[in-house]
Motif scaffolding. Structure first.
Motif, short mmCIF file in Angstrom:
data_model
loop_
_atom_site.label_atom_id
_atom_site.label_comp_id
_atom_site.label_asym_id
_atom_site.label_seq_id
_atom_site.Cartn_x
_atom_site.Cartn_y
_atom_site.Cartn_z
N MET C 1 49.69 -28.85 29.01
CA MET C 1 48.20 -28.97 28.51
C MET C 1 47.63 -30.51 28.70
SD MET C 1 46.72 -28.02 24.65
CE MET C 1 47.53 -26.50 24.63
N LYS C 4 45.23 -30.96 32.07
CA LYS C 4 43.97 -30.55 32.30
C LYS C 4 42.92 -31.62 31.66
CE LYS C 4 44.69 -25.66 31.33
NZ LYS C 4 44.30 -24.56 30.58
N LEU C 6 39.03 -32.66 30.60
CA LEU C 6 38.05 -32.06 29.60
C LEU C 6 36.85 -31.87 30.73
CD1 LEU C 6 38.07 -33.72 26.19
CD2 LEU C 6 38.98 -31.61 26.93
N GLY C 143 38.67 -21.18 8.16
CA GLY C 143 39.05 -20.43 9.20
C GLY C 143 38.34 -19.90 10.11
N ILE C 144 37.25 -20.52 10.57
CA ILE C 144 36.17 -20.17 11.46
C ILE C 144 36.97 -20.26 12.84
CG2 ILE C 144 34.21 -20.59 12.63
CD1 ILE C 144 33.12 -21.95 9.76
N CYS C 145 37.28 -19.32 13.80
CA CYS C 145 37.82 -19.38 15.01
C CYS C 145 37.72 -18.32 15.79
CB CYS C 145 39.38 -19.49 14.56
SG CYS C 145 39.99 -18.02 13.76
N LEU C 146 37.94 -18.45 17.04
CA LEU C 146 37.83 -17.35 18.04
C LEU C 146 38.93 -16.37 17.78
CD1 LEU C 146 36.25 -16.69 20.61
CD2 LEU C 146 38.16 -17.85 21.88
N TRP C 157 41.71 -13.21 26.18
CA TRP C 157 42.72 -14.09 25.31
C TRP C 157 42.46 -13.53 23.88
CZ3 TRP C 157 41.56 -16.94 20.88
CH2 TRP C 157 42.38 -17.71 20.55
N ARG C 159 43.85 -14.39 19.77
CA ARG C 159 44.47 -15.32 18.71
C ARG C 159 45.87 -14.50 18.69
NH1 ARG C 159 42.31 -19.23 16.45
NH2 ARG C 159 43.36 -20.21 14.73
N GLY C 164 47.24 -20.87 13.46
CA GLY C 164 46.09 -21.85 13.26
C GLY C 164 45.40 -21.91 11.93
N ARG D 37 41.00 -28.23 13.26
CA ARG D 37 42.35 -28.25 13.40
C ARG D 37 42.73 -27.81 14.93
NH1 ARG D 37 45.20 -25.25 8.56
NH2 ARG D 37 43.78 -26.53 7.62
N ALA D 39 45.90 -28.37 18.45
CA ALA D 39 46.98 -28.68 18.86
C ALA D 39 47.13 -30.21 19.10
CB ALA D 39 47.31 -28.18 20.33
N LYS D 133 37.55 -26.54 24.27
CA LYS D 133 37.85 -24.99 24.45
C LYS D 133 38.55 -24.74 25.44
CE LYS D 133 33.62 -22.69 25.75
NZ LYS D 133 33.04 -23.80 26.17
N ILE D 135 40.90 -26.43 27.02
CA ILE D 135 42.30 -26.82 27.01
C ILE D 135 43.04 -26.32 25.71
CG2 ILE D 135 42.04 -28.79 28.41
CD1 ILE D 135 42.16 -30.49 25.66
N ARG D 137 41.92 -22.95 22.94
CA ARG D 137 41.11 -21.98 22.39
C ARG D 137 41.20 -21.90 21.06
NH1 ARG D 137 38.37 -20.50 26.61
NH2 ARG D 137 39.52 -19.78 28.34
N GLY D 138 42.51 -21.92 20.40
CA GLY D 138 42.82 -21.82 19.31
C GLY D 138 42.46 -22.73 18.08
N MET D 139 41.72 -23.61 18.50
CA MET D 139 41.03 -24.48 17.23
C MET D 139 40.56 -23.68 16.11
SD MET D 139 39.67 -27.66 19.82
CE MET D 139 38.97 -26.37 20.71
N THR D 140 40.46 -24.35 14.92
CA THR D 140 39.92 -23.63 13.70
C THR D 140 39.24 -24.61 12.91
OG1 THR D 140 42.01 -22.03 13.63
CG2 THR D 140 40.58 -22.33 11.59
#
Lengths: 165, 165, 165, 165, 165, 165
Positions: C1, C4, C6, C143-146, C157, C159, C164, D37, D39, D133, D135, D137-140
């Motif tokens: 990771m 990569k 931004l 807990g706002i997340c994708l 993708w 979760r 998280g 939150r 990685a 996002k 890098i 996607r799981g951020m919360t």
């Protein structure tokens, strides 16, 4: 009436946002009304939603309140102002097969809130149109007008019963 | 008509922006109309401005075009779309003492542009109200409705003469 | 990771709206979730409104849909796009004393709609806060997340359960 | 708490923008907080940008300030108001692998600025999500809440340490 | 040149949003430039911020990107469109004591993106003015013009060196 | 001048909306100017429209007034404020082949209205560009600057004749 000039223009005929800085700050209040005429079956559908779920009027009410806050963005020469309160009321009239809407807007300021109230009514009715147009394209917005205003130099103004419609 | 459901709600009665992604992209065109009724002296004033300077209708036309582009911000469940063209026409009718407005909106898309045309007419008339309200508070917006639409699965729809008003 | 970059910055480290014009147009879909934790009495009040009148969730749903359409105005480097559909779902959980919200956004385009779904959830929860804050200032958005996304080069993708939070 | 009514509804259960015109104008101040939150590698990337170029937090700060000014457009029943100042602070916490954000909003007015502070925090965190996002996607987003408020009849309110999260 | 008509008006001289629906969708690209002239001490201050913290140009860049997305709201007869990418570049010129800005906007559409690029440059320079006005009220925006455009029927257009300024 | 700090940044170099709540409310007034240089044939065309129909300047005037009301949305660290009046004046100068624009903005507030006046001038000139670009792509916006300001602690400031351009 002939002699009064349209204050939104300068003497050269150019549009302007009229200076209101010298006016006193007073409590302003405006009540506007209007209606959307529709097929009886459409009115029945809205009434049903109002009872249970699928509440067209609840959505229209929110749209109206939000639009009233953005009046100065929509109406080019309107002054920005701080609404202190907005209320939207609906009534269903089976005889005329229409939904009536009234909006009351209030602020403490140097200009009136008529446009805020009229914009709220218009957007409420447009939102009802949008939500019901799949079943009734022929709906018509009608009788959108100022009913009452208070505040400012001109004081209270009230629409004469039956006037204008 | 009774059996059709209001598509802006889910089966649970919750408001939604209806999925239109599977609809074909077609040329959409909508024509809406409406009027603002006023005192004859107010109409005369507007006519005078149209001739010389102090042109109320020119301001209302710009307001209408700009509002049509923001329809999806005003109408909660309307889809955003790209208007490819908007035209606003006014006519002054001394007999009924009113300014009539027609708006035509066009796009190539998956949803119709009725709301864009109706929003344009409404904001045009509201802007006229704003600019003339100092001399005539009793003006009334009336007969705002869809006149014609083209495009999409339902094809051409045209208002029956004399209907609804 | 780590390697990569931004993409929202140029090699000189300057923010940009990344060029997406060469990407294929695909069906995009994103599901986001989140919750607002509150006092049990507040949750009971919301539940009561949902049954009868005074429906906090109906207002929050409209706010969420409208906000999703304005995501590109709020998030500086987000691309404007045409949502083809948006759905907002709420669930009340008495055990954790919270209202859960899920938003699904869809479009056919060159960029994903994650931000639209996440913005919808955030504004839904903020609106609930606004309407209940007079009785419960301590509510917390969490807990706002994708939850899931589809479309574009990266495909589906999802979760991982429990991740998280 | 049970007996207090939700003031955003009339007695008939209809949403309204509550009248605040009779409230005194006082200095209002609200402090809100929240976190995203992520990685550990994502956090390291943000830290690197903060040092040199590619500054995610600088972009998020501007987004937050701009969003706070538009709160009344996003939150349907919020009153428009004039912010006199807004400050956004970030802190990176390697232990919990999150970026914390605090926003303070201030005005002199008749209603509080809690929603402005909470909206600023939410949009700051959403902007960080947007920029990272690709890098991660799981951020919360988590723990978005009011920390402190001052002004108005209810005076100072402060979140109890450890509450609600 | 004399004979070409201004297409933004109908034959009756009324402003319109010109119909572009029949134009082919092509890749559009526009590069605009401009500068803000200031006291040498102000330029030095901006340069210092660019090095360390207090980065005026980073804020102006975000403002420019956001403004480019709202061009159709600001320019009455501009068509809404979907930008696929925007880049903003600054250069500090000690000799002329000015900050130069260039903006490149791109989309795939039926109308050009010149106004988006020009709006981005103008708002970038206005933002620099805002942030530095406390120390230098005399700053002047100058030479804001189109440098290059591509796409559409007229193909590539490039500003002749030295023209117009 | 060197020693004054840029107040839009905190001591840590972070952008902020500066607190103005402690400043007295005074009458604020700002006059800004600027011009768009064009081919003589383009100027002639605008002059013709001004006489009859197809009035480019009338459209630009409305765009300018509307943009002035949205200054705080465009300029990230600008404070929202209530304009009490805005006037836009144009003059056509055949010698320099340019349209000059002046905008005066006024409010009673705690911050100046320079940015509102400058934004109005910029958007007026951009709108002229938009309407004439089909016949003259080479037009250039030039000399956009503050001419005079009044109000606030610093009192009256007037641009020295010939300065800066």
């Amino acid at each position: 009436m002939q002699e009064k000039s349209l204050t939104h223009f300068t003497q050269q005929g150019e549009a302007q946002m009229v200076e209101v800085g010298a006016k006193p700050v007073t409590l302003r209040r405006a009540l506007a009304g209007g209606a959307i005429r529709m097929a009886p079956a459409t009115l029945a559908r809205i009434r049903a939603g109002d009872m249970h779920k699928g509440d067209v009027l609840a959505v229209a009410r929110i749209a109206a309140i939000q639009a009233s806050k953005r009046t100065a963005e929509l109406i080019p020469l309107a002054h920005p102002l701080f609404l202190t309160g907005v209320e939207i009321r609906f009534a269903l009239d089976a005889d005329s097969s229409e939904v009536r809407c009234e909006a009351e807007a209030r602020c403490q300021g140097q200009t009136g809130v008529e446009m805020e109230a009229l914009t709220a009514v218009s957007v409420a009715l447009l939102t009802i149109y949008d939500m019901c147009k799949a079943i009734d394209r022929g709906m018509t917005l009608t009788g959108i007008c100022l009913l009452r205003k208070e505040g400012g130099k001109s004081g209270v103004w009230e629409r004469k019963p039956g006037a204008g419609q």
